[in-house]
Write a protein that holds these residues in place. Structure first.
Motif, PDB file in Angstrom:
ATOM      1  N   ASP A   8     -28.613  53.112 -19.664  1.00  0.00           N
ATOM      2  CA  ASP A   8     -27.727  51.969 -19.416  1.00  0.00           C
ATOM      3  C   ASP A   8     -28.490  50.670 -19.185  1.00  0.00           C
ATOM      4  O   ASP A   8     -27.878  49.622 -18.998  1.00  0.00           O
ATOM      5  CB  ASP A   8     -26.872  52.242 -18.158  1.00  0.00           C
ATOM      6  CG  ASP A   8     -26.119  53.543 -18.259  1.00  0.00           C
ATOM      7  OD1 ASP A   8     -25.325  53.699 -19.195  1.00  0.00           O
ATOM      8  OD2 ASP A   8     -26.351  54.419 -17.388  1.00  0.00           O
ATOM      9  N   ALA A   9     -29.812  50.733 -19.179  1.00  0.00           N
ATOM     10  CA  ALA A   9     -30.636  49.606 -18.744  1.00  0.00           C
ATOM     11  C   ALA A   9     -30.427  48.341 -19.568  1.00  0.00           C
ATOM     12  O   ALA A   9     -30.289  47.251 -19.008  1.00  0.00           O
ATOM     13  CB  ALA A   9     -32.114  49.987 -18.733  1.00  0.00           C
ATOM     14  N   ALA A  10     -30.407  48.449 -20.879  1.00  0.00           N
ATOM     15  CA  ALA A  10     -30.290  47.255 -21.717  1.00  0.00           C
ATOM     16  C   ALA A  10     -28.952  46.553 -21.484  1.00  0.00           C
ATOM     17  O   ALA A  10     -28.910  45.323 -21.329  1.00  0.00           O
ATOM     18  CB  ALA A  10     -30.447  47.619 -23.192  1.00  0.00           C
ATOM     19  N   GLU A  11     -27.878  47.319 -21.437  1.00  0.00           N
ATOM     20  CA  GLU A  11     -26.557  46.727 -21.212  1.00  0.00           C
ATOM     21  C   GLU A  11     -26.459  46.134 -19.807  1.00  0.00           C
ATOM     22  O   GLU A  11     -25.935  45.045 -19.605  1.00  0.00           O
ATOM     23  CB  GLU A  11     -25.465  47.776 -21.423  1.00  0.00           C
ATOM     24  CG  GLU A  11     -24.067  47.278 -21.142  1.00  0.00           C
ATOM     25  CD  GLU A  11     -23.552  46.246 -22.133  1.00  0.00           C
ATOM     26  OE1 GLU A  11     -22.456  45.711 -21.895  1.00  0.00           O
ATOM     27  OE2 GLU A  11     -24.229  45.958 -23.138  1.00  0.00           O
ATOM     28  N   LEU A  12     -26.981  46.852 -18.836  1.00  0.00           N
ATOM     29  CA  LEU A  12     -26.959  46.358 -17.460  1.00  0.00           C
ATOM     30  C   LEU A  12     -27.761  45.076 -17.331  1.00  0.00           C
ATOM     31  O   LEU A  12     -27.309  44.116 -16.697  1.00  0.00           O
ATOM     32  CB  LEU A  12     -27.493  47.426 -16.512  1.00  0.00           C
ATOM     33  CG  LEU A  12     -27.498  47.087 -15.036  1.00  0.00           C
ATOM     34  CD1 LEU A  12     -26.098  46.743 -14.550  1.00  0.00           C
ATOM     35  CD2 LEU A  12     -28.067  48.239 -14.239  1.00  0.00           C
ATOM     36  N   LYS A  13     -28.923  45.030 -17.941  1.00  0.00           N
ATOM     37  CA  LYS A  13     -29.744  43.815 -17.893  1.00  0.00           C
ATOM     38  C   LYS A  13     -28.998  42.641 -18.518  1.00  0.00           C
ATOM     39  O   LYS A  13     -28.981  41.544 -17.964  1.00  0.00           O
ATOM     40  CB  LYS A  13     -31.068  44.027 -18.613  1.00  0.00           C
ATOM     41  CG  LYS A  13     -31.950  42.793 -18.578  1.00  0.00           C
ATOM     42  CD  LYS A  13     -33.256  43.011 -19.288  1.00  0.00           C
ATOM     43  CE  LYS A  13     -34.077  41.721 -19.280  1.00  0.00           C
ATOM     44  NZ  LYS A  13     -35.317  41.869 -20.018  1.00  0.00           N
ATOM     45  N   ARG A  14     -28.351  42.884 -19.664  1.00  0.00           N
ATOM     46  CA  ARG A  14     -27.594  41.824 -20.327  1.00  0.00           C
ATOM     47  C   ARG A  14     -26.498  41.291 -19.403  1.00  0.00           C
ATOM     48  O   ARG A  14     -26.321  40.076 -19.260  1.00  0.00           O
ATOM     49  CB  ARG A  14     -26.986  42.337 -21.636  1.00  0.00           C
ATOM     50  CG  ARG A  14     -26.230  41.262 -22.424  1.00  0.00           C
ATOM     51  CD  ARG A  14     -25.498  41.845 -23.618  1.00  0.00           C
ATOM     52  NE  ARG A  14     -24.392  42.726 -23.231  1.00  0.00           N
ATOM     53  CZ  ARG A  14     -23.213  42.297 -22.777  1.00  0.00           C
ATOM     54  NH1 ARG A  14     -22.986  41.001 -22.615  1.00  0.00           N
ATOM     55  NH2 ARG A  14     -22.262  43.158 -22.475  1.00  0.00           N
ATOM     56  N   LEU A  15     -25.771  42.186 -18.758  1.00  0.00           N
ATOM     57  CA  LEU A  15     -24.688  41.772 -17.863  1.00  0.00           C
ATOM     58  C   LEU A  15     -25.220  41.007 -16.645  1.00  0.00           C
ATOM     59  O   LEU A  15     -24.615  40.016 -16.220  1.00  0.00           O
ATOM     60  CB  LEU A  15     -23.884  42.995 -17.416  1.00  0.00           C
ATOM     61  CG  LEU A  15     -23.073  43.677 -18.502  1.00  0.00           C
ATOM     62  CD1 LEU A  15     -22.509  45.003 -17.998  1.00  0.00           C
ATOM     63  CD2 LEU A  15     -21.952  42.773 -19.001  1.00  0.00           C
ATOM     64  N   LEU A  16     -26.337  41.464 -16.087  1.00  0.00           N
ATOM     65  CA  LEU A  16     -26.913  40.764 -14.938  1.00  0.00           C
ATOM     66  C   LEU A  16     -27.402  39.371 -15.332  1.00  0.00           C
ATOM     67  O   LEU A  16     -27.187  38.405 -14.591  1.00  0.00           O
ATOM     68  CB  LEU A  16     -28.050  41.582 -14.329  1.00  0.00           C
ATOM     69  CG  LEU A  16     -27.626  42.848 -13.583  1.00  0.00           C
ATOM     70  CD1 LEU A  16     -28.847  43.701 -13.248  1.00  0.00           C
ATOM     71  CD2 LEU A  16     -26.837  42.511 -12.332  1.00  0.00           C
ATOM     72  N   VAL A  17     -28.040  39.257 -16.497  1.00  0.00           N
ATOM     73  CA  VAL A  17     -28.514  37.948 -16.967  1.00  0.00           C
ATOM     74  C   VAL A  17     -27.333  37.010 -17.184  1.00  0.00           C
ATOM     75  O   VAL A  17     -27.374  35.840 -16.785  1.00  0.00           O
ATOM     76  CB  VAL A  17     -29.366  38.105 -18.249  1.00  0.00           C
ATOM     77  CG1 VAL A  17     -29.615  36.762 -18.917  1.00  0.00           C
ATOM     78  CG2 VAL A  17     -30.688  38.779 -17.907  1.00  0.00           C
ATOM     79  N   GLU A  18     -26.266  37.507 -17.790  1.00  0.00           N
ATOM     80  CA  GLU A  18     -25.058  36.684 -17.980  1.00  0.00           C
ATOM     81  C   GLU A  18     -24.495  36.238 -16.637  1.00  0.00           C
ATOM     82  O   GLU A  18     -24.104  35.082 -16.471  1.00  0.00           O
ATOM     83  CB  GLU A  18     -23.985  37.462 -18.739  1.00  0.00           C
ATOM     84  CG  GLU A  18     -24.196  37.565 -20.214  1.00  0.00           C
ATOM     85  CD  GLU A  18     -23.096  38.350 -20.906  1.00  0.00           C
ATOM     86  OE1 GLU A  18     -22.023  38.592 -20.292  1.00  0.00           O
ATOM     87  OE2 GLU A  18     -23.299  38.735 -22.066  1.00  0.00           O
ATOM     88  N   GLY A  19     -24.417  37.168 -15.700  1.00  0.00           N
ATOM     89  CA  GLY A  19     -23.888  36.838 -14.382  1.00  0.00           C
ATOM     90  C   GLY A  19     -24.729  35.797 -13.671  1.00  0.00           C
ATOM     91  O   GLY A  19     -24.196  34.854 -13.073  1.00  0.00           O
ATOM     92  N   LEU A  20     -26.034  35.935 -13.749  1.00  0.00           N
ATOM     93  CA  LEU A  20     -26.926  34.958 -13.113  1.00  0.00           C
ATOM     94  C   LEU A  20     -26.806  33.594 -13.783  1.00  0.00           C
ATOM     95  O   LEU A  20     -26.839  32.566 -13.111  1.00  0.00           O
ATOM     96  CB  LEU A  20     -28.372  35.446 -13.172  1.00  0.00           C
ATOM     97  CG  LEU A  20     -28.691  36.619 -12.247  1.00  0.00           C
ATOM     98  CD1 LEU A  20     -30.000  37.266 -12.642  1.00  0.00           C
ATOM     99  CD2 LEU A  20     -28.711  36.157 -10.802  1.00  0.00           C
ATOM    100  N   ALA A  21     -26.645  33.574 -15.101  1.00  0.00           N
ATOM    101  CA  ALA A  21     -26.539  32.312 -15.839  1.00  0.00           C
ATOM    102  C   ALA A  21     -25.257  31.559 -15.503  1.00  0.00           C
ATOM    103  O   ALA A  21     -25.191  30.339 -15.663  1.00  0.00           O
ATOM    104  CB  ALA A  21     -26.615  32.568 -17.342  1.00  0.00           C
ATOM    105  N   SER A  22     -24.253  32.264 -15.008  1.00  0.00           N
ATOM    106  CA  SER A  22     -22.973  31.615 -14.685  1.00  0.00           C
ATOM    107  C   SER A  22     -23.082  30.689 -13.479  1.00  0.00           C
ATOM    108  O   SER A  22     -22.234  29.823 -13.284  1.00  0.00           O
ATOM    109  CB  SER A  22     -21.892  32.667 -14.414  1.00  0.00           C
ATOM    110  OG  SER A  22     -22.082  33.253 -13.128  1.00  0.00           O
ATOM    111  N   GLY A  23     -24.119  30.900 -12.652  1.00  0.00           N
ATOM    112  CA  GLY A  23     -24.267  30.077 -11.451  1.00  0.00           C
ATOM    113  C   GLY A  23     -23.337  30.489 -10.327  1.00  0.00           C
ATOM    114  O   GLY A  23     -23.279  29.836  -9.289  1.00  0.00           O
ATOM    115  N   GLN A  24     -22.615  31.580 -10.519  1.00  0.00           N
ATOM    116  CA  GLN A  24     -21.693  32.097  -9.505  1.00  0.00           C
ATOM    117  C   GLN A  24     -22.329  33.286  -8.792  1.00  0.00           C
ATOM    118  O   GLN A  24     -23.286  33.884  -9.279  1.00  0.00           O
ATOM    119  CB  GLN A  24     -20.389  32.568 -10.170  1.00  0.00           C
ATOM    120  CG  GLN A  24     -19.679  31.492 -10.963  1.00  0.00           C
ATOM    121  CD  GLN A  24     -19.142  30.397 -10.071  1.00  0.00           C
ATOM    122  OE1 GLN A  24     -18.575  30.670  -9.018  1.00  0.00           O
ATOM    123  NE2 GLN A  24     -19.318  29.154 -10.481  1.00  0.00           N
TER     124      GLN A  24
END
Length: 86
Positions: A8-24
């Motif tokens: 699950d690492a690649a998908e999880l990393k993608r989601l975490l990066v997106e979440g961090l980029a949101s600034g929320q």
């Protein structure tokens, strides 16, 4: 539902990066997580550091299994300080 691991690492990393980029604030729901492995814990540590640097923070809801695994890996002070719930 189920375990979170290397597959699950690649998908999880993608989601975490997106979440961090949101600034929320990152919101992680791990109430359905069975087992979590070191791969997830490494990504979590990186996300925690990035959220701290960005000043956004992270909120998590943990299953009992996830909380036990994180406590065993030394995340106890983070869990308690952040008020992450199980």
């Amino acid at each position: 539902e189920g375990g979170i691991g290397v597959s699950d690492a690649a998908e999880l990393k993608r989601l975490l990066v997106e979440g961090l980029a949101s600034g929320q604030m990152l919101q992680l729901d791990l109430e359905g997580a069975g087992e979590i492995d070191v791969t997830f814990m490494q990504l979590l540590q990186a996300a925690l550091c990035a959220a701290d640097q960005a000043g956004t923070g992270m909120a998590m809801h943990l299953s009992e299994a996830a909380e036990i695994a994180l406590q065993g890996a030394g995340f106890g002070p983070c869990i308690e300080a952040a008020g992450w719930s199980g």
